[in-house]
Design a protein around this motif. Structure first.
Motif, mmCIF file in Angstrom:
data_model
loop_
_atom_site.group_PDB
_atom_site.id
_atom_site.type_symbol
_atom_site.label_atom_id
_atom_site.label_comp_id
_atom_site.label_asym_id
_atom_site.label_seq_id
_atom_site.Cartn_x
_atom_site.Cartn_y
_atom_site.Cartn_z
ATOM 1 N N ASN A 1 0.739 -1.259 -0.078
ATOM 2 C CA ASN A 1 -0.280 -0.079 -0.002
ATOM 3 C C ASN A 1 0.967 1.134 0.058
ATOM 4 O O ASN A 1 1.476 1.528 0.876
ATOM 5 N N TYR A 2 0.916 2.054 -1.186
ATOM 6 C CA TYR A 2 1.657 3.044 -1.135
ATOM 7 C C TYR A 2 0.895 4.423 -1.826
ATOM 8 O O TYR A 2 -0.192 4.336 -2.381
ATOM 9 N N PHE A 3 1.514 5.440 -1.462
ATOM 10 C CA PHE A 3 0.865 6.674 -2.146
ATOM 11 C C PHE A 3 1.430 6.886 -3.554
ATOM 12 O O PHE A 3 2.462 6.040 -4.026
ATOM 13 N N PRO A 4 0.691 7.723 -4.257
ATOM 14 C CA PRO A 4 1.174 7.675 -5.708
ATOM 15 C C PRO A 4 2.567 8.180 -5.998
ATOM 16 O O PRO A 4 3.212 7.573 -7.138
ATOM 17 N N ASP A 5 3.371 8.864 -5.007
ATOM 18 C CA ASP A 5 4.715 9.099 -5.218
ATOM 19 C C ASP A 5 5.548 7.875 -4.737
ATOM 20 O O ASP A 5 6.906 8.035 -4.978
ATOM 21 N N GLY A 6 4.716 6.814 -4.448
ATOM 22 C CA GLY A 6 5.660 5.543 -4.297
ATOM 23 C C GLY A 6 6.102 5.473 -2.721
ATOM 24 O O GLY A 6 6.602 4.411 -2.269
ATOM 25 N N SER A 7 5.727 6.150 -1.919
ATOM 26 C CA SER A 7 6.267 6.319 -0.511
ATOM 27 C C SER A 7 5.119 5.430 0.337
ATOM 28 O O SER A 7 3.882 5.285 -0.012
ATOM 29 N N PRO A 8 5.600 4.720 1.238
ATOM 30 C CA PRO A 8 4.619 3.811 2.127
ATOM 31 C C PRO A 8 3.408 4.289 2.601
ATOM 32 O O PRO A 8 3.727 5.622 2.992
ATOM 33 N N GLN A 9 2.401 3.797 2.770
ATOM 34 C CA GLN A 9 1.239 4.305 3.408
ATOM 35 C C GLN A 9 0.714 3.172 4.123
ATOM 36 O O GLN A 9 -0.167 2.123 3.817
ATOM 37 N N PRO A 10 1.145 3.409 5.304
ATOM 38 C CA PRO A 10 0.775 2.168 6.456
ATOM 39 C C PRO A 10 -0.567 2.351 6.957
ATOM 40 O O PRO A 10 -1.312 3.326 6.665
#
Length: 386
Positions: A47-56
């Motif tokens: 699960n990640y944000f559109p910019d590729g950073s983790p979205q816990p």
């Protein structure tokens, strides 16, 4: 947060061996709670944000939808209407087999802003018993192997799929303090939810179940306080914000009204009737751990007609950038929070517990991910194909 385990903070010995950490179907307002750095599980969450950073995401254990006034305990109701819990113990599923049940999707009553999120979960050998630990609205589980070099640390693993809201992530659910990025996420979330003006579209019995309040003078007082707190709130979302802001308010001398502590103590007045711990927290000491904040906010929301439920599980913190998408969960991250129902959007996490270093920092650094061995088969509904 900060709990050693959601039950009583002590090692459970029902497995006959001792030293295991159990998970419970009930949570009591206690006088004191311990901490522990015992590893409970780890996971790889896709699960990640559109910019590729983790979205816990927070990992749910149970919804405790009944409150026992006499013992001040939130308990799991086996007759909870339209349950969206997946009643599966992953350890009972045969290796590489998949158990799928679309009921949680159907009973989420959610169509807007939803997606399927997948995770690989590895349960620690310290946990003697476990139900499903997964993001909200899990609907599919497949058992996966634990690499032989990690067998001493993890006793089982599973791949889980959850029907999760785009509006649910660990950056949105708790009080963010002064973090600009988190505040922006939260404000965008509330802009969406303000589109919901009332609960007229809900089934009347379902609505009544999640807005019922126990009888008694304590709950009359809670209702009066909640009405006062939300007096200027125009939408259900604004009522949620008003109650969150109540726990964040500052006294005239500039100190916070509420504080976080693992040792709230017994009520100061021995003559306080049943409901002493909750009454003490809301109307006198204003000091407690997550069970108190989750319990008080759930009851306050129900008192002003907003469907809410007490939720247990684990707070998720993105602490490491060395293993992208991997999260480690210690017993100290066992947590309780509130879920609120919004028509069309379904159940959403809201964490009213005020900021605490105990909750945000792990007692140990994250380990090396137990990456499973390559899988030579494609498993479709339990059928093995070349």
């Amino acid at each position: 947060g900060g709990e050693k385990d959601p039950k009583d903070g002590k090692p459970d010995k029902k497995d006959g061996k001792g030293g295991g950490y159990g998970l419970s179907d009930s949570v009591k307002m206690g006088e004191k709670l311990s901490k522990s750095d015992v590893l409970m599980f780890c996971c790889r969450l896709e699960n990640y944000f559109p910019d590729g950073s983790p979205q816990p995401l927070y990992f749910v254990y149970h919804y405790l939808t009944t409150y026992d006034v006499g013992t001040e305990t939130f308990t799991r109701d086996p007759l909870m209407p339209h349950t969206d819990e997946l009643a599966i113990d992953p350890s009972k599923v045969e290796m590489y087999r998949t158990k799928t049940d679309s009921t949680p999707i159907r009973n989420s009553f959610a169509k807007k802003k939803r997606k399927v999120v997948e995770a690989d979960v590895f349960i620690s050998a310290s946990v003697w018993k476990h139900s499903l630990l997964a993001p909200s609205a899990a609907f599919s589980v497949q058992t996966i192997p634990v690499d032989s070099s990690y067998k001493g640390l993890f006793k089982s693993g599973y791949h889980v799929k959850s029907y999760t809201s785009d509006l649910n992530n660990a950056y949105m659910v708790y009080n963010p303090g002064s973090n600009p990025q988190m505040l922006q996420y939260q404000e965008e979330r509330f802009d969406d939810l303000r589109k919901i003006k009332d609960f007229s579209s809900m089934d009347s019995m379902y609505y009544a179940y999640y807005t019922r309040l126990p009888y008694g003078t304590l709950f009359d007082s809670i209702r009066n306080l909640a009405i006062q707190i939300t007096a200027t709130a125009k939408t259900p979302a604004d009522k949620v914000i008003a109650i969150r802001d109540y726990f964040l308010q500052v006294k005239p001398d500039g100190t916070p009204l509420y504080r976080y502590t693992l040792d709230p103590g017994a009520p100061g007045d021995p003559n306080i009737p049943t409901g002493g711990m909750l009454r003490e927290f809301i109307f006198k000491s204003h000091a407690g751990y997550c069970t108190y904040y989750a319990g008080a906010s759930t009851l306050m929301l129900q008192a002003v007609g907003v469907p809410a439920r007490f939720t247990t599980g684990f707070a998720t913190v993105d602490r490491s950038d060395k293993n992208r998408g991997w999260y480690w969960f210690y017993a100290s991250q066992a947590h309780a929070w509130t879920q609120v129902y919004f028509p069309e959007y379904g159940w959403l996490d809201f964490d009213m517990t005020i900021g605490s270093e105990d909750m945000n920092e792990a007692p140990k650094p994250d380990g090396t991910p137990p990456v499973p061995p390559p899988q030579p088969w494609l498993i479709v509904d339990g059928v093995v194909t070349e």
